[in-house]
Design a protein around this motif. Structure first.
Motif, short mmCIF file in Angstrom:
data_model
loop_
_atom_site.label_atom_id
_atom_site.label_comp_id
_atom_site.label_asym_id
_atom_site.label_seq_id
_atom_site.Cartn_x
_atom_site.Cartn_y
_atom_site.Cartn_z
N ARG A 113 0.77 4.36 -2.89
CA ARG A 113 0.62 5.60 -2.17
C ARG A 113 2.06 6.48 -2.95
O ARG A 113 1.59 7.58 -3.25
CB ARG A 113 0.68 5.50 -0.71
CG ARG A 113 0.60 7.04 -0.31
CD ARG A 113 0.62 6.89 1.26
NE ARG A 113 0.43 8.10 2.15
CZ ARG A 113 1.36 8.73 2.38
NH1 ARG A 113 2.59 8.44 2.36
NH2 ARG A 113 1.40 10.13 2.67
N SER A 114 2.90 5.97 -2.85
CA SER A 114 4.17 6.81 -3.28
C SER A 114 4.01 7.03 -4.64
O SER A 114 4.29 7.90 -5.24
CB SER A 114 5.49 6.24 -2.85
OG SER A 114 5.56 5.12 -3.61
N ILE A 127 0.79 -1.20 -0.08
CA ILE A 127 -0.21 -0.18 0.00
C ILE A 127 0.93 1.38 0.00
O ILE A 127 0.54 2.19 -0.64
CB ILE A 127 -0.92 0.02 1.23
CG1 ILE A 127 -1.99 -1.19 0.92
CG2 ILE A 127 -1.60 1.38 1.41
CD1 ILE A 127 -2.86 -1.42 2.12
N GLU A 128 1.89 1.17 0.65
CA GLU A 128 2.87 2.26 0.88
C GLU A 128 3.33 2.34 -0.71
O GLU A 128 3.54 3.70 -0.97
CB GLU A 128 4.13 1.99 1.78
CG GLU A 128 4.94 3.31 1.88
CD GLU A 128 4.22 4.42 2.43
OE1 GLU A 128 4.57 5.58 2.05
OE2 GLU A 128 3.47 4.27 3.23
N ILE A 136 1.48 9.74 -5.41
CA ILE A 136 1.79 11.00 -5.14
C ILE A 136 2.88 11.47 -6.60
O ILE A 136 2.88 12.67 -6.87
CB ILE A 136 2.46 10.85 -3.83
CG1 ILE A 136 1.53 10.68 -2.77
CG2 ILE A 136 3.46 12.44 -3.74
CD1 ILE A 136 2.28 10.58 -1.28
#
Length: 158
Positions: A6-7, A2-3, A10
């Protein structure tokens, strides 16, 4: 996982913002078209970057396992389908015999045995009747339904 997603989101949003900002600051003309093209390529690269860094050599799909599971499930479904068809044929044949028996004035109950025919299709192969015996009904089952008299079992009641 998930990280990483997310990155990535972004990075895509930041690249889109920078391309949009540069497009609005550059005056109309050839330079703006070149900057728009370069910005589009940059945005495309930012979007596909996770795919470019992926290690597909270590990706293992286990096709054989999936193929085995699919084959097993198909066999299970075919067995269930065959069983349902046999039950339906037995029910309809029993109802058909009971209707004929009622028309002949014969009071009985019927249980039909269904077996696969020569081509594998289930067919009525035998009948077990409880009640009064009727030669007319026995002949009818033999001629119309293909249930031979030797496969018709009668249990006569008082």
């Amino acid at each position: 996982m998930i990280e990483a997603a997310r990155s990535w989101l972004i990075a895509v949003a930041a690249a889109a913002f920078l391309v949009s900002l540069s497009q609005s600051l550059i005056p109309e003309g050839t330079v703006r078209k070149i900057a728009g093209f370069a910005g589009g390529l940059t945005l495309l690269l930012v979007m596909v970057r996770p795919l470019l860094g992926a290690d597909f050599d270590h990706l293992d799909f286990h096709y054989e396992d999936y193929a085995g599971e699919i084959s097993q499930r198909q066999t299970e479904l075919q067995t269930q389908s065959d069983q349902s068809l046999q039950e339906l044929i037995a029910e309809k044949t029993e109802a058909y015999i009971l209707d004929k028996a009622a028309a002949l004035g014969v009071d009985c109950t019927v249980h039909v045995l269904v077996e696969p025919g020569e081509d594998g299709t289930p067919i009525p192969a035998g009948a077990e009747l409880t009640g009064q015996k009727s030669d007319v009904l026995a002949n009818y089952m033999e001629q119309e339904l293909g249930i031979p008299k030797e496969r018709q079992v009668y249990h006569e009641t008082g």
